[in-house]
Design a protein around this motif. Structure first.
Motif, PDB file in Angstrom:
ATOM      1  N   PRO A 110     -10.839   1.479   0.098  1.00 28.70           N
ATOM      2  CA  PRO A 110     -11.839   1.851   1.107  1.00 28.70           C
ATOM      3  C   PRO A 110     -11.221   2.127   2.483  1.00 28.70           C
ATOM      4  O   PRO A 110     -11.633   3.064   3.178  1.00 28.70           O
ATOM      5  N   ALA A 111     -10.223   1.335   2.874  1.00 31.86           N
ATOM      6  CA  ALA A 111      -9.565   1.547   4.167  1.00 31.86           C
ATOM      7  C   ALA A 111      -8.806   2.870   4.171  1.00 31.86           C
ATOM      8  O   ALA A 111      -8.862   3.637   5.143  1.00 31.86           O
ATOM      9  N   LEU A 112      -8.083   3.151   3.083  1.00 37.60           N
ATOM     10  CA  LEU A 112      -7.343   4.405   2.981  1.00 37.60           C
ATOM     11  C   LEU A 112      -8.303   5.593   2.974  1.00 37.60           C
ATOM     12  O   LEU A 112      -8.041   6.625   3.612  1.00 37.60           O
ATOM     13  N   ASN A 113      -9.423   5.464   2.259  1.00 40.27           N
ATOM     14  CA  ASN A 113     -10.416   6.544   2.219  1.00 40.27           C
ATOM     15  C   ASN A 113     -10.935   6.871   3.613  1.00 40.27           C
ATOM     16  O   ASN A 113     -11.078   8.045   3.980  1.00 40.27           O
ATOM     17  N   ASP A 114     -11.227   5.841   4.410  1.00 41.31           N
ATOM     18  CA  ASP A 114     -11.762   6.062   5.753  1.00 41.31           C
ATOM     19  C   ASP A 114     -10.741   6.771   6.646  1.00 41.31           C
ATOM     20  O   ASP A 114     -11.089   7.672   7.424  1.00 41.31           O
ATOM     21  N   LEU A 115      -9.474   6.384   6.539  1.00 42.26           N
ATOM     22  CA  LEU A 115      -8.439   7.026   7.343  1.00 42.26           C
ATOM     23  C   LEU A 115      -8.224   8.476   6.914  1.00 42.26           C
ATOM     24  O   LEU A 115      -8.046   9.366   7.760  1.00 42.26           O
ATOM     25  N   ALA A 116      -8.248   8.719   5.610  1.00 44.16           N
ATOM     26  CA  ALA A 116      -8.072  10.082   5.112  1.00 44.16           C
ATOM     27  C   ALA A 116      -9.236  10.978   5.545  1.00 44.16           C
ATOM     28  O   ALA A 116      -9.028  12.144   5.919  1.00 44.16           O
ATOM     29  N   ASP A 117     -10.452  10.455   5.489  1.00 48.84           N
ATOM     30  CA  ASP A 117     -11.608  11.245   5.910  1.00 48.84           C
ATOM     31  C   ASP A 117     -11.525  11.620   7.391  1.00 48.84           C
ATOM     32  O   ASP A 117     -11.984  12.687   7.801  1.00 48.84           O
ATOM     33  N   ASP A 186       9.546   6.834   8.250  1.00 50.25           N
ATOM     34  CA  ASP A 186       9.557   5.397   7.964  1.00 50.25           C
ATOM     35  C   ASP A 186       9.114   5.177   6.514  1.00 50.25           C
ATOM     36  O   ASP A 186       8.470   6.031   5.903  1.00 50.25           O
ATOM     37  N   ILE A 187       9.463   4.010   5.995  1.00 50.33           N
ATOM     38  CA  ILE A 187       9.060   3.586   4.655  1.00 50.33           C
ATOM     39  C   ILE A 187       8.617   2.136   4.767  1.00 50.33           C
ATOM     40  O   ILE A 187       9.337   1.307   5.337  1.00 50.33           O
ATOM     41  N   ARG A 188       7.453   1.821   4.251  1.00 47.82           N
ATOM     42  CA  ARG A 188       6.929   0.461   4.359  1.00 47.82           C
ATOM     43  C   ARG A 188       6.286   0.021   3.046  1.00 47.82           C
ATOM     44  O   ARG A 188       5.772   0.843   2.295  1.00 47.82           O
ATOM     45  N   LYS A 189       6.307  -1.266   2.829  1.00 44.99           N
ATOM     46  CA  LYS A 189       5.648  -1.814   1.643  1.00 44.99           C
ATOM     47  C   LYS A 189       4.150  -1.953   1.909  1.00 44.99           C
ATOM     48  O   LYS A 189       3.716  -2.172   3.040  1.00 44.99           O
ATOM     49  N   ILE A 190       3.385  -1.830   0.849  1.00 43.40           N
ATOM     50  CA  ILE A 190       1.937  -2.031   0.951  1.00 43.40           C
ATOM     51  C   ILE A 190       1.657  -3.490   1.284  1.00 43.40           C
ATOM     52  O   ILE A 190       2.271  -4.408   0.724  1.00 43.40           O
ATOM     53  N   GLU A 191       0.748  -3.707   2.211  1.00 43.10           N
ATOM     54  CA  GLU A 191       0.356  -5.071   2.589  1.00 43.10           C
ATOM     55  C   GLU A 191      -0.283  -5.778   1.386  1.00 43.10           C
ATOM     56  O   GLU A 191      -1.036  -5.173   0.627  1.00 43.10           O
ATOM     57  N   THR A 192       0.030  -7.037   1.217  1.00 43.26           N
ATOM     58  CA  THR A 192      -0.562  -7.812   0.126  1.00 43.26           C
ATOM     59  C   THR A 192      -1.271  -9.041   0.687  1.00 43.26           C
ATOM     60  O   THR A 192      -0.980  -9.488   1.803  1.00 43.26           O
ATOM     61  N   HIS A 193      -2.195  -9.560  -0.094  1.00 40.00           N
ATOM     62  CA  HIS A 193      -2.894 -10.783   0.288  1.00 40.00           C
ATOM     63  C   HIS A 193      -3.387 -11.472  -0.978  1.00 40.00           C
ATOM     64  O   HIS A 193      -3.310 -10.904  -2.081  1.00 40.00           O
ATOM     65  N   HIS A 194      -3.902 -12.673  -0.826  1.00 40.48           N
ATOM     66  CA  HIS A 194      -4.385 -13.435  -1.981  1.00 40.48           C
ATOM     67  C   HIS A 194      -5.586 -12.734  -2.598  1.00 40.48           C
ATOM     68  O   HIS A 194      -6.409 -12.129  -1.900  1.00 40.48           O
ATOM     69  N   SER A 195      -5.705 -12.818  -3.902  1.00 40.68           N
ATOM     70  CA  SER A 195      -6.781 -12.132  -4.625  1.00 40.68           C
ATOM     71  C   SER A 195      -8.174 -12.656  -4.267  1.00 40.68           C
ATOM     72  O   SER A 195      -9.174 -11.989  -4.514  1.00 40.68           O
ATOM     73  N   ILE A 205      -7.325  -6.121   6.903  1.00 44.09           N
ATOM     74  CA  ILE A 205      -5.875  -6.271   6.707  1.00 44.09           C
ATOM     75  C   ILE A 205      -5.236  -4.922   6.379  1.00 44.09           C
ATOM     76  O   ILE A 205      -4.234  -4.512   6.973  1.00 44.09           O
ATOM     77  N   HIS A 206      -5.834  -4.215   5.422  1.00 47.09           N
ATOM     78  CA  HIS A 206      -5.270  -2.944   4.981  1.00 47.09           C
ATOM     79  C   HIS A 206      -5.480  -1.838   6.011  1.00 47.09           C
ATOM     80  O   HIS A 206      -4.589  -0.994   6.201  1.00 47.09           O
ATOM     81  N   PHE A 207      -6.625  -1.824   6.660  1.00 43.87           N
ATOM     82  CA  PHE A 207      -6.870  -0.784   7.660  1.00 43.87           C
ATOM     83  C   PHE A 207      -5.853  -0.895   8.793  1.00 43.87           C
ATOM     84  O   PHE A 207      -5.295   0.121   9.236  1.00 43.87           O
ATOM     85  N   ASN A 208      -5.610  -2.115   9.254  1.00 45.53           N
ATOM     86  CA  ASN A 208      -4.636  -2.313  10.333  1.00 45.53           C
ATOM     87  C   ASN A 208      -3.233  -1.893   9.900  1.00 45.53           C
ATOM     88  O   ASN A 208      -2.480  -1.293  10.672  1.00 45.53           O
ATOM     89  N   SER A 209      -2.875  -2.207   8.662  1.00 49.59           N
ATOM     90  CA  SER A 209      -1.551  -1.860   8.162  1.00 49.59           C
ATOM     91  C   SER A 209      -1.407  -0.349   7.950  1.00 49.59           C
ATOM     92  O   SER A 209      -0.439   0.267   8.398  1.00 49.59           O
ATOM     93  N   LEU A 210      -2.380   0.259   7.276  1.00 49.52           N
ATOM     94  CA  LEU A 210      -2.315   1.692   6.987  1.00 49.52           C
ATOM     95  C   LEU A 210      -2.410   2.546   8.243  1.00 49.52           C
ATOM     96  O   LEU A 210      -1.763   3.595   8.341  1.00 49.52           O
ATOM     97  N   SER A 211      -3.191   2.095   9.206  1.00 45.80           N
ATOM     98  CA  SER A 211      -3.375   2.885  10.428  1.00 45.80           C
ATOM     99  C   SER A 211      -2.089   2.978  11.248  1.00 45.80           C
ATOM    100  O   SER A 211      -1.912   3.924  12.020  1.00 45.80           O
ATOM    101  N   LYS A 212      -1.166   2.027  11.060  1.00 49.89           N
ATOM    102  CA  LYS A 212       0.118   2.111  11.756  1.00 49.89           C
ATOM    103  C   LYS A 212       0.908   3.321  11.266  1.00 49.89           C
ATOM    104  O   LYS A 212       1.594   3.993  12.046  1.00 49.89           O
ATOM    105  N   GLY A 213       0.819   3.601   9.977  1.00 56.98           N
ATOM    106  CA  GLY A 213       1.485   4.781   9.436  1.00 56.98           C
ATOM    107  C   GLY A 213       0.849   6.063   9.951  1.00 56.98           C
ATOM    108  O   GLY A 213       1.551   7.027  10.281  1.00 56.98           O
ATOM    109  N   VAL A 214      -0.482   6.082  10.015  1.00 54.60           N
ATOM    110  CA  VAL A 214      -1.188   7.245  10.556  1.00 54.60           C
ATOM    111  C   VAL A 214      -0.790   7.468  12.017  1.00 54.60           C
ATOM    112  O   VAL A 214      -0.513   8.600  12.427  1.00 54.60           O
ATOM    113  N   SER A 215      -0.744   6.392  12.787  1.00 57.17           N
ATOM    114  CA  SER A 215      -0.377   6.500  14.199  1.00 57.17           C
ATOM    115  C   SER A 215       1.029   7.056  14.365  1.00 57.17           C
ATOM    116  O   SER A 215       1.295   7.865  15.266  1.00 57.17           O
TER     117      SER A 215
END
Length: 290
Positions: A110-117, A186-195, A205-215
């Motif tokens: 969902p976070a990636l979808n919002d950034l792509a849109d 740059d190359i970064r690992k996907i953020e992970t968290h507990h299930s 968590i993911h929006f903040n991480s993914l948006s750094k790449g977009v920025s």
């Protein structure tokens, strides 16, 4: 006046004559030259349960050897239509490598979808699955149409030299940020968290991480004055045969008392500086809290 004009022309000619073009190092060449040594050190760090050092070594590999290289051109399969080459994508690229059996965090897609849109006009969002067409079809409905889903079946793809490096050397899931010429920024690992994380927290968590790449990609476009989408076509660059897949033989004179090469000493010294600076910051915080 004529003498000054002639001197100016000669100076301009000589400057152009001796100007050196950029040496474009292929990603596959750079990673082949350094991955074995780094993986050994990273494996040792994991054995010692030193996750901080393992993360530092990965970042060091990317920062010192992979950033600034150019991603090799290779063929990608689409769900509909003919295969496409990586270089056929004209915009800066936010590339994620994945596999259908990987389980993303509940808020990641969902976070990636919002950034792509929001940013698809400026960037190409591509998710590459190391998988088959059948397995990818089951994932299609989860992603927005502004994300291009592609796949590579390692058994049938002919570009094994780069596929092996992307899939096996660095692993996946992984994020690659490349400019319009496919230069790795740059190359970064996907953020992970507990299930057990909630959807809201996972999304944040993911929006903040993914948006750094977009920025990063948007800032690079802005710095080049290319936010309107100007593109410069570059011909593919071939790597040097001497550097690709050839192990260097170190003489004893090149090793220090601990058996390290000059580059390995540099990595260790850089990590020690990093630790000292981090410890210094911790001590300062403790003093300020007293």
């Amino acid at each position: 006046m004529k003498k000054l004009l002639i001197l100016g022309i000669l100076f301009s000619f000589s400057s152009n004559l001796f100007a050196q073009p950029e040496v474009k190092i292929p990603f596959s060449t750079a990673i082949s030259a350094h991955i074995v040594k780094y993986n050994q050190k990273i494996d040792d760090a994991y054995k010692d349960k030193d996750l901080e050092r393992a993360g530092f070594l990965f970042d060091s590999l990317v920062r010192n050897h992979l950033n600034g290289t150019y991603m090799d051109n290779f063929s990608l399969n689409t769900l509909k239509g003919d295969p496409i080459l990586l270089r056929d994508y004209e915009k800066p690229m936010f590339l994620i490598t994945y596999a259908a059996w990987c389980v993303p965090g509940i808020g990641e897609i969902p976070a990636l979808n919002d950034l792509a849109d929001k940013f698809h006009d400026q960037l190409d969002f591509v998710v590459l699955f190391w998988d088959t067409k059948e397995n990818l079809k089951s994932k299609e409905k989860e992603y927005t149409q502004n994300i291009q889903l592609v796949y590579v079946n390692e058994k049938t793809n002919q570009d094994s030299y780069i596929i092996n490096k992307l899939k096996h050397a660095l692993g996946f899931p992984m994020m690659y940020f490349m400019d319009q010429d496919k230069k790795v920024l740059d190359i970064r690992k996907i953020e992970t968290h507990h299930s057990s994380e909630t959807l809201t927290n996972s999304y944040n968590i993911h929006f903040n991480s993914l948006s750094k790449g977009v920025s990063l990609l948007i800032a690079d476009l802005d710095a080049k004055g290319l936010l309107e989408g100007d593109e410069n076509d570059e011909s593919d660059q071939e790597g040097s045969d001497k550097r690709r897949g050839k192990k260097s033989k170190k003489s004893k004179e090149e090793l220090d008392e601990e058996g390290r090469t000059a580059e390995e000493r540099k990595i260790d010294e850089e990590y020690e500086r990093y630790k000292r600076e981090k410890d210094s910051l911790k001590n300062n915080r403790r003093k300020n809290n007293r």
